[in-house]
Design a protein around this motif. Structure first.
Motif, PDB file in Angstrom:
ATOM      1  N   THR A 241       0.818  -1.220   0.000  1.00 39.40           N
ATOM      2  CA  THR A 241       0.000   0.000   0.000  1.00 39.40           C
ATOM      3  C   THR A 241       0.849   1.267   0.000  1.00 39.40           C
ATOM      4  O   THR A 241       0.329   2.354  -0.244  1.00 39.40           O
ATOM      5  N   THR A 242       2.138   1.113   0.266  1.00 39.38           N
ATOM      6  CA  THR A 242       3.028   2.273   0.226  1.00 39.38           C
ATOM      7  C   THR A 242       3.404   2.623  -1.203  1.00 39.38           C
ATOM      8  O   THR A 242       3.453   3.799  -1.591  1.00 39.38           O
ATOM      9  N   THR A 243       3.662   1.573  -2.006  1.00 38.41           N
ATOM     10  CA  THR A 243       4.089   1.807  -3.403  1.00 38.41           C
ATOM     11  C   THR A 243       3.015   1.438  -4.413  1.00 38.41           C
ATOM     12  O   THR A 243       3.201   1.675  -5.619  1.00 38.41           O
ATOM     13  N   SER A 244       1.918   0.826  -3.923  1.00 38.38           N
ATOM     14  CA  SER A 244       0.822   0.348  -4.795  1.00 38.38           C
ATOM     15  C   SER A 244       1.246  -0.791  -5.715  1.00 38.38           C
ATOM     16  O   SER A 244       0.550  -1.110  -6.683  1.00 38.38           O
ATOM     17  N   ALA A 245       2.365  -1.405  -5.432  1.00 34.39           N
ATOM     18  CA  ALA A 245       2.858  -2.513  -6.262  1.00 34.39           C
ATOM     19  C   ALA A 245       2.317  -3.837  -5.750  1.00 34.39           C
ATOM     20  O   ALA A 245       2.142  -4.041  -4.537  1.00 34.39           O
ATOM     21  N   THR A 246       2.034  -4.754  -6.665  1.00 33.04           N
ATOM     22  CA  THR A 246       1.632  -6.112  -6.298  1.00 33.04           C
ATOM     23  C   THR A 246       2.896  -6.927  -6.061  1.00 33.04           C
ATOM     24  O   THR A 246       3.758  -7.029  -6.932  1.00 33.04           O
ATOM     25  N   VAL A 247       3.018  -7.489  -4.837  1.00 30.18           N
ATOM     26  CA  VAL A 247       4.255  -8.180  -4.474  1.00 30.18           C
ATOM     27  C   VAL A 247       4.081  -9.696  -4.433  1.00 30.18           C
ATOM     28  O   VAL A 247       5.078 -10.428  -4.379  1.00 30.18           O
ATOM     29  N   ALA A 248       2.859 -10.189  -4.434  1.00 29.71           N
ATOM     30  CA  ALA A 248       2.630 -11.638  -4.430  1.00 29.71           C
ATOM     31  C   ALA A 248       1.194 -11.907  -4.845  1.00 29.71           C
ATOM     32  O   ALA A 248       0.300 -11.088  -4.655  1.00 29.71           O
ATOM     33  N   SER A 259       3.860 -15.655   1.480  1.00 32.37           N
ATOM     34  CA  SER A 259       5.146 -15.038   1.803  1.00 32.37           C
ATOM     35  C   SER A 259       5.398 -13.831   0.905  1.00 32.37           C
ATOM     36  O   SER A 259       5.148 -13.878  -0.297  1.00 32.37           O
ATOM     37  N   PHE A 260       5.940 -12.773   1.516  1.00 32.55           N
ATOM     38  CA  PHE A 260       6.285 -11.567   0.762  1.00 32.55           C
ATOM     39  C   PHE A 260       7.143 -10.666   1.652  1.00 32.55           C
ATOM     40  O   PHE A 260       6.970 -10.631   2.861  1.00 32.55           O
ATOM     41  N   ALA A 261       8.081  -9.984   1.041  1.00 29.41           N
ATOM     42  CA  ALA A 261       8.905  -8.969   1.714  1.00 29.41           C
ATOM     43  C   ALA A 261       9.468  -9.443   3.050  1.00 29.41           C
ATOM     44  O   ALA A 261       9.452  -8.720   4.049  1.00 29.41           O
ATOM     45  N   GLY A 262       9.979 -10.677   3.101  1.00 25.09           N
ATOM     46  CA  GLY A 262      10.620 -11.172   4.319  1.00 25.09           C
ATOM     47  C   GLY A 262       9.678 -11.591   5.416  1.00 25.09           C
ATOM     48  O   GLY A 262      10.117 -11.816   6.554  1.00 25.09           O
TER      49      GLY A 262
END
Length: 402
Positions: A241-248, A259-262
């Motif tokens: 929600t900080t960058t609006s990017a889909t991470v998983a 799992s995502f971002a550690g």
């Protein structure tokens, strides 16, 4: 032939009497006071040493008094923290009970009442008096109780100033504490991040507290996990929600670890389309807020599947947050215990140094009564002889021989 005048004989006699009398009075004073040195002129070097050693003894006596005061405060703080930890354990037991699927709303409400009692007792312990008109956990704000409670909202009115007392020449020991540091600066959830369900979720999806899988990959950002349902297929998507990017993203079956971002969370149950969960860095949260949130959750009806899922998430969050609080509080209690151990060591050292210093002072200052009594007896004999001699000489006259 040496001629001795009558005047010289009288002078010598008077001087002998004066010297004998002075020595006798000095010895009598020593026996009366118990001290060898009663004025600097008695022993200038010894008097200087006595003054220095007396100052040291006075300082050590003050340190001993301070150590006694510190012992009282630290024992009280240790006992209070022990009772507080016991209450947190009681909270955890009630939360585990509340997770029993067979419990009714009425039974959970009874548990909420028990938690209410625990919360009230916690506030009471956090406002423990120091026995001297102040408070143990208020920092430097000693005029009023540090915590105030309105309903289940607890606020801190103290400060973060740590009060210490000097227990040795080079050591200040903390004896009062900041309630903010003890009871409020606690990371909830798993200690790194917190997971939660959107209040509007309609499915039965449940998210756990999660864990950190790679600390170096943590971003400090917040994330939203959203679910979509198409026919019999359910998918999820994780958005930063900080960058609006889909991470998983991926297909969902219960249970699924995401799992995502550690970091990693597990979702179970059947999320409905449009249901969302949040994962965010853990802010500070007081133990009072943790208990108050659990009370609020247990007071809500949870017979409906979606409501029950919300309850399970709330209870899981409260349990993980209370575990973090337990770790934090036991660490703080251990720090107080460590200070008590240090205080005992300083007290032992202070007693040893006091004994050494008073012994050295006694050697210089205290009179040897047996020796002084023997010396006074001799001086009295000498004084009496001087008086008799002077009396005999004073009676001599040439007229006695004419």
């Amino acid at each position: 032939m040496i001629r001795i005048s009558t005047y010289m004989m009288f002078q010598n006699g008077q001087q002998a009497i004066g010297n004998s009398q002075s020595q006798l009075m000095s010895t009598e004073l020593q026996l009366a006071t118990g001290r060898q040195i009663n004025s600097p002129s008695d022993n200038p070097v010894g008097a200087a040493n006595v003054a220095s050693l007396s100052t040291t003894v006075s300082e050590l006596s003050q340190f001993k008094s301070n150590q006694g005061a510190a012992q009282l405060q630290l024992n009280l703080a240790d006992s209070t923290m022990s009772n507080f930890v016991n209450l947190v354990q009681d909270v955890q037991q009630r939360l585990v009970q509340a997770g029993d699927a067979s419990y009714s709303d009425t039974q959970r409400a009874a548990l909420a009442q028990g938690l209410q009692g625990d919360l009230n007792q916690m506030v009471g312990l956090a406002n423990t008096s120091d026995g001297q008109g102040g408070y143990l956990f208020a920092g430097s704000q000693q005029s009023a109780a540090p915590f105030s409670q309105t309903g289940n909202s607890v606020t801190y009115g103290g400060d973060s100033t740590l009060q210490s007392i000097q227990v040795s020449q080079n050591r200040q020991l903390q004896i009062k504490f900041s309630g903010d540091d003890l009871f409020q600066k606690i990371r909830p959830g798993n200690g790194s991040f917190v997971s939660a369900a959107n209040a509007g979720n309609t499915g039965t999806g449940v998210i756990d507290a999660g864990s950190v899988t790679n600390p170096s990959a943590l971003t400090g950002h917040s994330y939203t996990i959203s679910f979509a349902v198409s026919g019999s297929a359910t998918t999820y998507q994780v958005q930063d929600t900080t960058t609006s990017a889909t991470v998983a993203s991926g297909n969902y079956t219960s249970p699924t670890s995401i799992s995502f971002a550690g970091q990693q969370v597990a979702v179970s149950g059947a999320p409905a389309g449009g249901d969302t969960f949040t994962v965010a860095p853990a802010p500070y949260q007081s133990i009072f807020t943790t208990v108050a949130n659990a009370i609020a959750a247990l007071q809500q009806p949870a017979q409906a599947p979606a409501a029950n899922a919300q309850l399970q998430i709330a209870l899981g969050s409260a349990l993980s947050s209370s575990s973090q609080a337990m770790d934090h509080l036991t660490l703080k209690q251990a720090e107080i215990g460590n200070q008590l151990q240090q205080l005992n060591s300083y007290s032992t050292l202070n007693d040893d140094r006091t004994l050494q210093t008073t012994s050295a002072l006694s050697l210089i200052q205290d009179v040897d009564y047996a020796k002084a009594a023997s010396q006074m007896a001799q001086q009295q004999t000498i004084y009496q002889a001087a008086l008799q001699s002077y009396s005999a000489v004073s009676k001599l006259s040439l007229f006695n021989y004419l």
